[in-house]
Design an enzyme around this catalytic site. Structure first.
Site, short mmCIF file in Angstrom:
data_model
loop_
_atom_site.label_atom_id
_atom_site.label_comp_id
_atom_site.label_asym_id
_atom_site.label_seq_id
_atom_site.Cartn_x
_atom_site.Cartn_y
_atom_site.Cartn_z
N ARG A 141 0.82 -1.20 0.00
CA ARG A 141 0.00 0.00 0.00
C ARG A 141 0.86 1.25 0.00
O ARG A 141 2.06 1.20 0.24
CB ARG A 141 -0.90 0.03 1.24
CG ARG A 141 -0.11 0.02 2.55
CD ARG A 141 -1.00 0.02 3.77
NE ARG A 141 -0.21 0.05 4.99
CZ ARG A 141 -0.58 0.65 6.12
NH1 ARG A 141 -1.73 1.29 6.17
NH2 ARG A 141 0.18 0.62 7.19
N THR A 195 12.38 3.72 8.39
CA THR A 195 11.97 2.99 7.21
C THR A 195 12.25 3.75 5.93
O THR A 195 11.89 4.93 5.80
CB THR A 195 10.47 2.65 7.28
OG1 THR A 195 10.21 1.92 8.47
CG2 THR A 195 10.04 1.83 6.08
N LYS A 250 15.30 0.20 7.94
CA LYS A 250 14.40 -0.87 7.51
C LYS A 250 13.98 -0.53 6.09
O LYS A 250 13.29 0.47 5.86
CB LYS A 250 13.19 -0.96 8.43
CG LYS A 250 12.20 -2.05 8.05
CD LYS A 250 11.10 -2.15 9.10
CE LYS A 250 10.07 -3.18 8.71
NZ LYS A 250 9.02 -3.34 9.74
N LYS A 308 12.11 -1.22 2.54
CA LYS A 308 10.98 -1.90 1.92
C LYS A 308 11.35 -2.41 0.53
O LYS A 308 11.90 -1.66 -0.29
CB LYS A 308 9.78 -0.95 1.82
CG LYS A 308 9.21 -0.51 3.17
CD LYS A 308 8.54 -1.65 3.90
CE LYS A 308 7.84 -1.18 5.15
NZ LYS A 308 7.14 -2.28 5.87
N ASP A 324 12.25 -5.60 4.44
CA ASP A 324 10.87 -6.01 4.67
C ASP A 324 10.19 -6.18 3.32
O ASP A 324 9.92 -5.20 2.62
CB ASP A 324 10.13 -4.97 5.51
CG ASP A 324 8.73 -5.43 5.90
OD1 ASP A 324 8.35 -6.55 5.52
OD2 ASP A 324 8.02 -4.68 6.59
N GLU A 337 12.29 -9.63 6.63
CA GLU A 337 10.98 -9.75 7.26
C GLU A 337 9.93 -10.19 6.26
O GLU A 337 9.83 -9.63 5.16
CB GLU A 337 10.62 -8.37 7.84
CG GLU A 337 9.43 -8.34 8.74
CD GLU A 337 9.26 -6.96 9.37
OE1 GLU A 337 8.11 -6.63 9.73
OE2 GLU A 337 10.25 -6.21 9.48
N ASP A 351 6.26 -11.78 10.30
CA ASP A 351 5.47 -10.61 10.70
C ASP A 351 3.99 -10.90 10.48
O ASP A 351 3.28 -11.32 11.39
CB ASP A 351 5.92 -9.38 9.92
CG ASP A 351 5.12 -8.12 10.29
OD1 ASP A 351 4.31 -8.15 11.24
OD2 ASP A 351 5.29 -7.08 9.62
N LYS A 407 3.19 -6.92 16.70
CA LYS A 407 2.54 -5.62 16.59
C LYS A 407 1.24 -5.66 17.38
O LYS A 407 0.47 -6.63 17.27
CB LYS A 407 2.26 -5.26 15.12
CG LYS A 407 3.52 -5.03 14.29
CD LYS A 407 3.21 -4.81 12.84
CE LYS A 407 4.49 -4.59 12.03
NZ LYS A 407 4.24 -4.56 10.57
N SER A 447 4.97 -1.51 14.29
CA SER A 447 3.68 -0.83 14.33
C SER A 447 3.14 -0.68 12.92
O SER A 447 3.84 -0.93 11.94
CB SER A 447 3.81 0.55 14.98
OG SER A 447 4.54 1.41 14.12
N ILE A 487 1.03 2.47 10.60
CA ILE A 487 1.21 3.92 10.59
C ILE A 487 0.31 4.49 11.68
O ILE A 487 -0.87 4.78 11.47
CB ILE A 487 0.88 4.52 9.21
CG1 ILE A 487 1.82 3.93 8.16
CG2 ILE A 487 1.04 6.04 9.24
CD1 ILE A 487 3.29 4.22 8.39
N ASP A 514 10.79 -0.90 15.88
CA ASP A 514 10.44 -0.22 14.63
C ASP A 514 9.32 0.78 14.95
O ASP A 514 8.14 0.51 14.74
CB ASP A 514 9.97 -1.26 13.60
CG ASP A 514 9.62 -0.65 12.26
OD1 ASP A 514 10.16 0.42 11.94
OD2 ASP A 514 8.80 -1.24 11.54
N ASP A 541 9.16 4.33 14.06
CA ASP A 541 9.43 5.60 13.40
C ASP A 541 8.18 6.31 12.90
O ASP A 541 8.24 7.44 12.43
CB ASP A 541 10.38 5.39 12.21
CG ASP A 541 9.86 4.36 11.21
OD1 ASP A 541 8.89 3.63 11.54
OD2 ASP A 541 10.42 4.25 10.11
#
Length: 364
Positions: A24, A135, A160, A162, A191, A219, A244, A268, A296, A298, A321, A323
């Site tokens: 997303r 991230t 981290k 993506k 991730d 991840e 995850d 999470k 987490s 967002i 994690d 941020d």
């Protein structure tokens, strides 16, 4: 101390830069805020963002669960019987983990205030401060390298990154560009957000290992429900693999751990349904000698404060994690955790240390 009232509010804070993953793109941090007030004036805070592609929860479903399901069974109940409260919340609905998490963290905020302890101390008190990664959203390799340099210059020593949105060859170019820009000493976590198939993940990770890209961990390389695929990747690579999206519940964690399907677990609160269930996952992982990360969605500072207090409380939670609040253009609340570059200070105030809500970010 009895629960006197439960209120919900819809909030939204724009991000200063779009957050992009294989699943997303987010430009506004939308959330449902929960306020629990007790008869003695104690107030506890919680929140739940909608993360349709991971938890399946929406703003409407979260608010409905809290207002129509949890509120009637909790008002008038005593915090002194907290195990009964958490049991009622867990058993009142299946899934709806984000709504459960919002109620759970607000309850824990009240309970820790009742004990006159910061929440991390109430839960175990293993650490007083922690350090978050930052991230790097998935973009063109050159853009990701520039972002990585910016975050390092801003005081972060763990990134981290993506991946998983395009062909694996492009992902490798992304990591090569980042390594060329920031050098060999910065920790990089990848991730993939379920973006690869098991065999192609093994090929990709093997290629990264051969190129000496020095990845700390990877991840969720495969689909959340592909436990056998996750095990295959874990068994056929040297780089540690973290589960995850495969782990929502203690039952999921037990299956992953008993199979040896992952080297690490990312907990999470929005997946687990709050701190109460997250603690079970952490303790289960500890019994297997497995370390955990706490991450987490967002979220605003409300949810991240709760997650940070939980993470700091346990010895086998070794990676963080958190941020998300740094990506936002404002703060939803006054109080809570504070940041100094990558370092997070938990504070000494009882509970979460949240003093008031910032009304300017309330949508309705």
């Amino acid at each position: 101390m009895e629960i006197a009232s439960i209120e919900t509010f819809r909030g939204g804070i724009p991000l200063h830069t779009p957050f992009k993953t294989a699943l997303r793109t987010v430009t506004v941090a939308e959330t449902i805020i929960v306020k629990i007030a007790c008869e003695d004036g104690t107030v506890g805070w919680g929140e739940a963002p909608p993360t349709h592609v991971i938890t399946g929860d929406s703003l409407a479903s979260i608010q409905y669960a809290i207002e129509s399901i949890f509120k009637p069974i909790l008002i008038g109940e005593s915090l002194n019987a907290r195990e009964q409260l958490f049991e009622k919340v867990e058993e009142s609905m299946v899934r709806n983990t984000s709504a459960k998490a919002a109620i759970d963290m607000a309850l824990y905020d009240c309970i820790a205030q009742q004990a006159n302890m910061p929440l991390h101390q109430f839960l175990g008190g293993y650490r007083e401060r922690i350090e978050t990664d930052y991230t790097v959203s998935v973009n063109r390799p050159e853009e990701m390298a520039q972002d990585a340099r910016k975050y390092i210059n801003n005081g972060f020593s763990v990134l981290k990154v993506k991946v998983g949105k395009d062909e694996i060859a492009t992902d490798i170019k992304r990591i090569q560009a980042i390594r060329a820009e920031i050098g060999p000493d910065v920790l990089i976590r990848l991730d993939a957000n379920q973006g690869w198939q098991a065999k192609e993940a093994v090929r990709a990770i093997g290629k990264m290992e051969d190129l000496g890209l020095t990845i700390e961990l990877i991840e969720q390389p495969v689909n959340a429900h592909d436990f056998e695929g996750l095990k295959y990747v874990t068994q056929h690579t040297e780089t540690p693999i973290m589960a995850d999206e495969s782990v929502f519940s203690p039952q999921d964690a037990k299956r992953i751990l008993s199979m040896g399907a992952a080297d690490l677990i990312n907990i999470k609160l929005m997946k687990a349904g709050g701190i109460h269930q997250a603690m079970k996952i952490a303790k289960l992982a500890e019994s297997y000698g497995v370390d955990c990360m706490v991450g987490s969605m967002i979220e605003t500072k409300i949810g991240i404060t709760a997650a940070a207090h939980f993470a700091a409380s346990q010895p086998n939670i070794t990676r963080y994690d958190f941020d998300a609040p740094l990506m936002l253009t404002g703060d939803m609340v006054n109080g809570g955790i504070t940041y100094k570059d990558s370092r997070i200070e938990l504070g000494k105030e009882p509970g979460l240390g949240i003093r008031s809500m910032n009304q300017s970010f309330i949508v309705e």
